[in-house]
Design an enzyme around this catalytic site. Structure first.
Site, PDB file in Angstrom:
ATOM      1  CB  ILE A  19       6.813  -2.093 -11.079  1.00  0.00           C
ATOM      2  CG1 ILE A  19       5.735  -1.178 -10.513  1.00  0.00           C
ATOM      3  CG2 ILE A  19       7.443  -1.514 -12.344  1.00  0.00           C
ATOM      4  CD1 ILE A  19       6.221   0.180 -10.073  1.00  0.00           C
ATOM      5  CD  GLU A  68      -2.026  -3.250   3.084  1.00  0.00           C
ATOM      6  OE1 GLU A  68      -0.875  -3.574   3.422  1.00  0.00           O
ATOM      7  OE2 GLU A  68      -2.270  -2.692   2.007  1.00  0.00           O
ATOM      8  CG  ASN A 114       0.205   3.311  -6.765  1.00  0.00           C
ATOM      9  OD1 ASN A 114      -0.046   4.373  -7.333  1.00  0.00           O
ATOM     10  ND2 ASN A 114      -0.292   2.171  -7.157  1.00  0.00           N
ATOM     11  CG  ASN A 146      -8.565  -5.275 -12.201  1.00  0.00           C
ATOM     12  OD1 ASN A 146      -9.757  -5.349 -11.944  1.00  0.00           O
ATOM     13  ND2 ASN A 146      -7.980  -4.153 -12.543  1.00  0.00           N
TER      14      ASN A 146
END
Lengths: 505, 505
Positions: free
Chosen positions: B364, B294, B384, B272
């Protein structure tokens, strides 16, 4: 000696080091030649240190910002650090006096990948370069500047600086002319820089000397001083064992078809273990090897002499006094076999990755998951810097770190629960080797790594404590990809601080 | 639909997903297409999961090793993770079910730079690839395989696998033909791979489809299923503020001549905030921008539609359902403006560095010295993976990390004394941005960084505790390059664990 300066404009500027240093002003950013104790200016830095001392004795402020290729020598980093007026230093150093002022906060040290600095300067991220001070072995008739025993960052400093000071060092042989390959295709601001056309370590893609704006030359100083060439220690048992394991690994890779019979081009860091590895290759079966590396050490020259390495590309020499003497006498024999390039070419990830270079570097510590600390003692004290280790490690076809399993008579374990500073992440480290063996981490998840690192690489005296840490970490949480015990991650370092040894009592 | 399969050899192999999955054996390593929820096979993975379940219900062992481009979807990672028999997974994922078995130790997860995997497979480091399962939009008459909404790792899997299964997905538009650029010049074992001849994001250097050994095709499955396309959340205030700071930074760089007026090519991570940044660019003064990235998100398509971005190079789409529908209807309009490449080209450091890409990725947490954690919650739990963030960050001309300053309603501070896992080292991180401002770390030594990171980026509620940590760290030792307090480095994470918040009481 007059023959060394073939251009009148340069001859007109010949003066003493002190007169040359007078062109350097308080607050200047100075780009010095020099890489790993080779090719740095020998006399202007000392004269500058005297100039700074005289000014500060008068109560004036005189701070300078110092840029180099990499480490230099007491005559540069040492004397300038001792003024306590080196405000800034980048990108690498290994000087005891400088280390002291970096760690006490006097000097702001920016520890940067050696391949990145040129780009960062050209993009304007590091401010202006006011003066370039570059050692040359000769000035050609048409005013080109021929480097000496290193190329390093000089192309960039000469291009960006407002004033240029050249030291012409008669100690360096004129036969170095032709050993350098100065590529100008990169070094400018992207985009639209072309591919670097190196497809083999021996490819020559550039000029034999620096092209400069001769109007910017404010001083030329004649010197006759040796590089800081340190003798290597005799090979010790641990280094020989590590070299033996590394050669076993090469054999394994070749046998499994993962590497050609002449290996991939080698990069090896500086130091005694690196030299032991090169000595091991001398006695090995390998032929027609090549090297795409940062520095040419004695062991590399021996491999070339023995016909085992056909060509070695680097940015600098780092020789013992004997080997330096030999090179000065016989440099012309090495033309085409040794190539010195700007460090943003010798260390460029584009070329390293294309050629499939094998990287092999020392370290301060590794943890049980394969993170590597190359720079900080106990997370705080700067040792030298990351140098080119990150440039090579990240893009290597096989990335290897080597170290004895302990330091300080066993008080320090190289393998720790968690490194106190990360320079190379677990994503980038393929193999760790100590005198006890090889930890091959390729394809292993974090939970699979501790057993191979602890059992193959840690000193036996530390294995129980490391397993104990890991077992406890496994129990801290049910959801764990990388088992880590927050309360004890630095227990080895805390014990060292509190008891003088990482060994549990 | 018959028209989608233009080659008889493929037509002869059309069968059900269950029949196709029968070609996959216990212990196989499977290379699946798919990247960021686009272009993954939709039905064979589910059939394989049923086959595994049936076998294990009979008491037989049936584990598989799963390779992809990046993250996929519930129909692939989800169903296979839920068998509890995915023994191995690489290089990236974002699936809730898979995350669970990674963190409980069922699945060995190898979290690898996305640009590295192809090389590691070709060098033989990751074992054999037994089966490739690849989604195609059509098969040409001469047996070439045209990818769908991602390219990812498929070139490598198709080349290395012993058996090939193709899913031809009618949901994907045939107009994707011509949008892919499959470069075969790298992907083989070094040395002697050529330079990648991309000097601008729009350069086409390869083929429009995969060339495969058609004798290896064992099954072709017809499908008609949408990609996992998730709607984006409406832009929130924090995202808009972060985007605003980023645009201010671009303005600053252009004004100081550090970047051309159309910026360097952009890379932006998924999510987002990335979409907010792209939305911000839509309203900006910038024109004629390009992207070397990417994934193509909605915001990127909008920028192309508005004529602000002339060309975007990536390896995959990652669109909302509405944008995916729009792309399926109008793909031919985007030919030449959107280029999908193999991920070892889209993410190759050679090209990223040459083009001077601006990288912008989420994180993070970051620490007060600029180390960044992209992967692990409190150092242990895999979120992830590193994805392509390292590929872009290390070689970018300007490397940026963005995040809101807190998470979990303020219980978690994004800025911590020391990150609990390092994915991007302090050597690599140039700029950090939160909704409070910008920390520009370029040229700053470690002692200069805490004040800009804490005062510009940390949430005001956490600034006192961060300053307190840093002040204490400064006093722990006289010789400190990077002030670190071993006893309290993880105090924020310990407090979170013990009290449910990083905030001191």
């Amino acid at each position: 000696m007059a023959g060394r300066i073939g251009n009148q404009k340069f001859l007109d500027k010949v003066m003493s080091a002190d007169d040359a240093a007078a062109f350097i002003e308080p607050g200047d950013s100075i780009g010095f030649s020099g890489f790993t104790g080779a090719g740095y200016p020998k006399e202007v830095p000392g004269a500058l240190a005297r100039r700074i001392k005289a000014a500060t004795d008068r109560g004036e402020e005189f701070k300078v910002r110092v840029f180099t290729g990499a480490s230099t020598a007491p005559e540069l980093d040492g004397v300038l650090a001792e003024t306590n007026n080196m405000a800034f230093r980048t990108p690498y150093q290994s000087d005891p006096s400088l280390r002291k002022v970096i760690n006490n906060g006097t000097t702001d040290y920016c520890d940067i990948h050696l391949s990145h600095l040129s780009k960062m300067i050209n993009l304007g991220y590091m401010g202006d370069i006011d003066v370039a001070v570059v050692e040359a072995t000769l000035i050609t008739e048409d005013g080109k500047v021929v480097p000496t025993s290193s190329v390093g960052m000089s192309r960039t400093y000469l291009a960006r600086a407002k004033k240029i000071i050249i030291e012409v060092n008669e100690w360096q042989t004129e036969d170095l002319y032709g050993m350098h390959d100065i590529y100008y295709g990169i070094g400018q601001v992207p985009p639209n820089t072309p591919p670097i056309p190196i497809t083999a370590p021996g490819d020559l893609i550039g000029e034999k000397a620096f092209t400069i704006d001769t109007d910017k030359v404010v001083a030329v100083v004649k010197t006759n001083d040796p590089d800081r060439n340190s003798p290597f220690k005799p090979l010790d048992d641990d280094s020989k064992k590590i070299a033996g394991y590394l050669l076993d690994l090469f054999d394994h890779e070749v046998r499994h078809g993962r590497m050609p019979a002449n290996l991939f081009p080698l990069q090896s860091g500086v130091g005694n273990i690196a030299n032991a590895v090169l000595a091991g290759l001398l006695d090995s079966k390998y032929e027609n090897m090549t090297s795409y590396t940062e520095v040419i050490q004695d062991g590399m020259v021996n491999l070339i002499d023995a016909g085992k390495i056909s060509v070695a590309s680097a940015t600098s020499f780092s020789l013992s006094p004997d080997a330096a003497h030999h090179m000065n006498e016989n440099a012309s024999d090495y033309r085409g076999k040794i190539i010195l390039r700007p460090q943003d070419v010798s260390n460029h990830p584009e070329v390293i990755r294309r050629l499939g270079v094998i990287s092999c570097n020392g370290m301060i510590e590794a943890d049980i998951f394969g993170n590597v600390n190359s720079t900080h003692i106990s997370g705080t004290r700067m040792m030298n810097g990351i140098g080119g280790s990150g440039d090579f490690t990240r893009s290597a076809s096989l990335s290897i770190f080597v170290s004895p399993s302990t330091a300080k008579d066993g008080a320090i374990s190289t393998i720790v629960p968690m490194v106190s500073h990360v320079d190379h992440t677990e994503h980038d480290v393929m193999v760790i080797i100590t005198e006890y063996g090889v930890a091959d981490l390729r394809g292993l998840s974090p939970r699979r790594r501790p057993e191979v690192i602890i059992d193959n690489c840690a000193h036996p005296d530390y294995r129980a404590a490391l397993h104990e840490y890991y077992d406890r970490a496994l129990k801290t949480n049910k959801a764990i990809h990388t088992p880590m015990d927050l309360d004890n991650a630095f227990s080895f370092h805390q014990r060292l601080r509190d008891t003088g040894t990482m060994m549990p009592s």
